[in-house]
Design an enzyme around this catalytic site. Structure first.
Site, PDB file in Angstrom:
ATOM      1  N   ILE A 155      13.642   6.182   3.260  1.00 49.94           N
ATOM      2  CA  ILE A 155      13.229   5.329   2.143  1.00 49.94           C
ATOM      3  C   ILE A 155      12.454   6.149   1.121  1.00 49.94           C
ATOM      4  O   ILE A 155      12.669   6.027  -0.087  1.00 49.94           O
ATOM      5  CB  ILE A 155      12.413   4.134   2.650  1.00 49.94           C
ATOM      6  CG1 ILE A 155      13.258   3.268   3.584  1.00 49.94           C
ATOM      7  CG2 ILE A 155      11.896   3.300   1.475  1.00 49.94           C
ATOM      8  CD1 ILE A 155      12.494   2.145   4.248  1.00 49.94           C
ATOM      9  N   SER A 174       2.661  13.802   3.890  1.00 48.36           N
ATOM     10  CA  SER A 174       2.354  13.112   5.144  1.00 48.36           C
ATOM     11  C   SER A 174       1.868  14.192   6.102  1.00 48.36           C
ATOM     12  O   SER A 174       1.970  15.389   5.814  1.00 48.36           O
ATOM     13  CB  SER A 174       3.560  12.357   5.712  1.00 48.36           C
ATOM     14  OG  SER A 174       4.582  13.250   6.084  1.00 48.36           O
ATOM     15  N   THR A 234       5.052  -1.325   0.873  1.00 47.24           N
ATOM     16  CA  THR A 234       6.135  -2.142   1.412  1.00 47.24           C
ATOM     17  C   THR A 234       6.450  -1.723   2.845  1.00 47.24           C
ATOM     18  O   THR A 234       7.490  -2.095   3.380  1.00 47.24           O
ATOM     19  CB  THR A 234       7.405  -1.995   0.553  1.00 47.24           C
ATOM     20  OG1 THR A 234       7.764  -0.609   0.483  1.00 47.24           O
ATOM     21  CG2 THR A 234       7.171  -2.522  -0.856  1.00 47.24           C
ATOM     22  N   ARG A 236       3.913  -1.009   6.166  1.00 45.78           N
ATOM     23  CA  ARG A 236       3.186  -1.813   7.141  1.00 45.78           C
ATOM     24  C   ARG A 236       1.762  -1.993   6.644  1.00 45.78           C
ATOM     25  O   ARG A 236       1.129  -1.041   6.159  1.00 45.78           O
ATOM     26  CB  ARG A 236       3.182  -1.141   8.532  1.00 45.78           C
ATOM     27  CG  ARG A 236       4.527  -1.166   9.242  1.00 45.78           C
ATOM     28  CD  ARG A 236       4.947  -2.587   9.602  1.00 45.78           C
ATOM     29  NE  ARG A 236       6.214  -2.631  10.310  1.00 45.78           N
ATOM     30  CZ  ARG A 236       7.398  -2.777   9.732  1.00 45.78           C
ATOM     31  NH1 ARG A 236       7.479  -2.849   8.410  1.00 45.78           N
ATOM     32  NH2 ARG A 236       8.504  -2.840  10.465  1.00 45.78           N
ATOM     33  N   GLU A 265       0.794 -12.626   8.904  1.00 47.84           N
ATOM     34  CA  GLU A 265       1.921 -13.211   8.189  1.00 47.84           C
ATOM     35  C   GLU A 265       2.394 -14.471   8.905  1.00 47.84           C
ATOM     36  O   GLU A 265       2.557 -14.453  10.124  1.00 47.84           O
ATOM     37  CB  GLU A 265       3.064 -12.202   8.081  1.00 47.84           C
ATOM     38  CG  GLU A 265       2.707 -10.971   7.271  1.00 47.84           C
ATOM     39  CD  GLU A 265       3.856  -9.983   7.120  1.00 47.84           C
ATOM     40  OE1 GLU A 265       4.977 -10.319   7.544  1.00 47.84           O
ATOM     41  OE2 GLU A 265       3.631  -8.882   6.583  1.00 47.84           O
ATOM     42  N   HIS A 284       6.786 -10.310   2.372  1.00 45.18           N
ATOM     43  CA  HIS A 284       7.520  -9.422   3.277  1.00 45.18           C
ATOM     44  C   HIS A 284       9.027  -9.555   3.078  1.00 45.18           C
ATOM     45  O   HIS A 284       9.782  -9.868   4.005  1.00 45.18           O
ATOM     46  CB  HIS A 284       7.150  -9.691   4.739  1.00 45.18           C
ATOM     47  CG  HIS A 284       7.324  -8.477   5.607  1.00 45.18           C
ATOM     48  ND1 HIS A 284       6.604  -8.271   6.766  1.00 45.18           N
ATOM     49  CD2 HIS A 284       8.142  -7.397   5.489  1.00 45.18           C
ATOM     50  CE1 HIS A 284       6.972  -7.117   7.321  1.00 45.18           C
ATOM     51  NE2 HIS A 284       7.914  -6.582   6.559  1.00 45.18           N
ATOM     52  N   GLY A 286      10.916  -6.937   1.803  1.00 41.04           N
ATOM     53  CA  GLY A 286      11.524  -5.629   1.660  1.00 41.04           C
ATOM     54  C   GLY A 286      12.871  -5.505   2.349  1.00 41.04           C
ATOM     55  O   GLY A 286      13.813  -4.944   1.796  1.00 41.04           O
TER      56      GLY A 286
END
Length: 316
Positions: A155, A174, A234, A236, A265, A284, A286
């Site tokens: 992604i 990262s 988008t 977690r 949620e 949520h 995505g």
């Protein structure tokens, strides 16, 4: 044999695949609401042999699994689900299977949030439909700005390609990202999280949640961001320290946030994220797309057929 389809919020499951292939062998029951209470879940699900679940909408910890002795096959959308206790399921003799998933829908939603925030679309649309002021905001031009990507997987790489189409600069970071991987993707390698947060006009998160990434974007990381920058999540919710994010938004230490994931949620009606004017949020969505739903429910049917024949596929 009975199969429950959980959390079918949009009443879409039965129309997105050919469930008639299971006619006479498996009876399907979709549920369109969400239950959190374990006792209520046990009451609802105790008579089912197969359960199809949508991502992490409903958790299946060991405590719940142990109270569902009739359950033999659990199918989740996607090939990972942190809300399922796989060890407990396997110990109980439950087969757990997954499905393929597409990276395009979450990337597209991330860009919808970026564009909506950058050009103040919610406010301008509201003014347009309520006879408010004509042109009340000044938008952010993306060309020439820097997109900082946290996590350069499928992604994140797609996000980088789209950013280049907007003539943006792209950086990535990262914990285990390498300069070679960044070079391969055609983006600039950020030497540290601090370097990425400080140099980016927009930060977009694309990581898997783990003990290592929990609250990776903490209060300190948010302080490294510019007051004119945007944060997009988008991925977690728990990757970002929610309390620190709310404080940063309230105090104007960042310009805005585009959010599609939340610690709870559905999000409670009185939650502060529902009221902050510099938040653009979606519930949520995505992964919620026609291509994903057709893949997930179509492969759920394949998983059931394979399991019935004694040769399970896509096992987790």
């Amino acid at each position: 044999m009975r199969c429950a389809i959980m959390d079918d919020y949009q009443h879409a499951a039965l129309s997105m695949a050919d469930w008639s292939r299971l006619e006479g062998r498996v009876a399907m029951t979709p549920f369109h609401d969400h239950l959190d209470d374990e006792d209520a879940l046990v009451e609802r699900l105790s008579g089912f042999d197969v359960i199809v679940i949508m991502r992490e909408r409903t958790a299946f910890p060991a405590s719940l699994l142990s109270r569902l002795p009739q359950l033999k096959l659990l199918i989740t959308s996607g090939m990972r689900n942190a809300a399922v206790d796989l060890e407990a399921a396997h110990a109980q003799g439950i087969t757990v299977c997954g499905t393929d998933s597409h990276p395009a829908p979450p990337a597209e939603l991330a860009w919808a949030l970026i564009l909506g925030l950058a050009r103040h679309l919610p406010a301008e649309h509201h003014h347009f439909t309520t006879n408010g002021p004509w042109q009340s905001t000044v938008g952010m031009t993306l060309a020439g700005r820097t997109l900082g990507i946290v996590g350069l997987g499928k992604i994140g790489t797609r996000m980088a390609r789209i950013a280049k189409a907007f003539d943006m600069e792209v950086m990535a970071w990262s914990e285990h990202l390498t300069p070679a991987r960044c070079e391969e993707a055609g983006v600039t390698f950020a030497e540290s999280k601090k370097a990425l947060m400080g140099a980016s006009d927009i930060i977009s998160i694309h990581l898997v949640l783990s003990a290592r990434t929990h609250h990776l974007i903490d209060r300190q990381a948010l302080e490294w961001m510019s007051p004119s920058s945007l944060l997009i999540n988008t991925s977690r919710a728990d990757i970002v320290d929610q309390t620190a994010l709310i404080d940063a938004l309230k105090e104007g230490r960042i310009k805005g946030a585009g959010l599609d994931v939340f610690e709870q949620e559905p999000l409670p009606l009185d939650h502060p994220l529902r009221r902050l004017p510099n938040v653009l949020a979606t519930p949520h969505l995505g992964y919620v797309s026609d291509t994903n739903y057709r893949t997930w429910f179509g492969q759920a049917i394949e998983n059931i057929e394979a399991w019935l024949s004694g040769t399970p596929i896509r096992r987790l």
